[in-house]
Design a protein around this motif. Structure first.
Motif: not given
Length: 259
Positions: A12, A14, A20, A58-59, A61-62, A66, A80, A84
């Motif tokens: 992953f 961005d 990530l 992760g939180n 990033f998205f 999560l 989410l 994933l």
């Protein structure tokens, strides 16, 4: 001899190219299995503090959480996070057989470079749990295992591209019709059919079977949704034969085209 195993890995990034942590999906899977972040971190082999950092990353990033953590109730995936994990499981299921075939080719090439000419058993077969276990137990000679459909396996045997071809043969009248479709690929003077594994197949339904599904005829009932196997699989051939026996048109089944 050391062997290569090929596994799929997510990456992953961005818009700025920031990656990530690759451990995120492993951590989400462990949370789903264990229901506690402490135990999930232990499964993944990282500290509780690092697990927290992976989740925070992760939180961020998205842009959404999560994992949901509740005092006294442990941890569970958010929608989410669940999606994933589902995506990873689907990718592994779809790519797994192809990657195993690639690993088999690489290991064979390595063995030939290390040992020179070696005797190899070339097996082409549809993917299945019993076939998947063969490389672990066959130690007498290297196994070149390639996954393909039953008809592709028999075609490879017919042209001399493999030594053994795996294919499915249901019992009863359905099996006789499928046997006829294999007939042109099998020469009694050159080939021998050997029974390898017997399995029982059925329909997987929700717990307690709330829709009262009793057989393939039930798939056409109102409110029933169905997910199929791919057209080249042995299971699909079996289903098509059973539907024909039951007089059920595939067009009457909601989701028949979904594989």
């Amino acid at each position: 001899m050391k062997k290569i195993t090929v596994l799929p890995t997510w990456c992953f990034r961005d818009e700025a190219g920031n990656p990530l942590d690759v451990q995120l999906l492993r951590l989400l899977g462990a949370v789903h299995r264990r229901g506690k972040l402490t135990q999930a971190a232990e499964d993944v082999g990282i500290s509780y503090r690092h697990a927290w950092n992976v989740l925070r990353q992760g939180n961020a990033f998205f842009g959404v959480a999560l994992v949901e953590l509740k005092r006294g109730r442990g941890a569970q995936l958010t929608p989410l996070g669940d999606k994933l994990l589902w995506a990873e499981q689907r990718a592994v299921a779809r790519l797994g057989p192809q990657l195993e075939s690639l690993g088999s080719e690489l290991n064979l090439a390595i063995a030939r470079e290390q040992q020179g000419a070696v005797s190899v058993l070339r097996l082409h077969a549809s993917h299945g749990f019993a076939v998947e276990l063969l490389p672990r137990h066959l130690t007498a000679l290297p196994l070149d295992l390639q996954y393909c459909s039953p008809h592709e396996s028999l075609a490879a045997l017919d042209r001399g591209s493999c030594d053994v071809a795996g294919f499915h043969l249901p019992r009863g009248a359905v099996g006789e019709r499928i046997r006829a479709s294999y007939h042109e690929r099998l020469n009694p003077r050159e080939h021998r059919v050997i029974g390898f594994i017997t399995r029982t197949q059925g329909l997987m339904v929700a717990p307690n079977n709330p829709l009262g599904i009793e057989g393939v005829a039930s798939l056409a009932l109102e409110g029933v949704r169905f997910v199929n196997r791919q057209a080249s699989s042995g299971t699909r051939s079996l289903l098509d034969g059973l539907l024909s026996e039951a007089g059920v048109a595939s067009t009457a089944i909601r989701g028949f085209e979904v594989e």
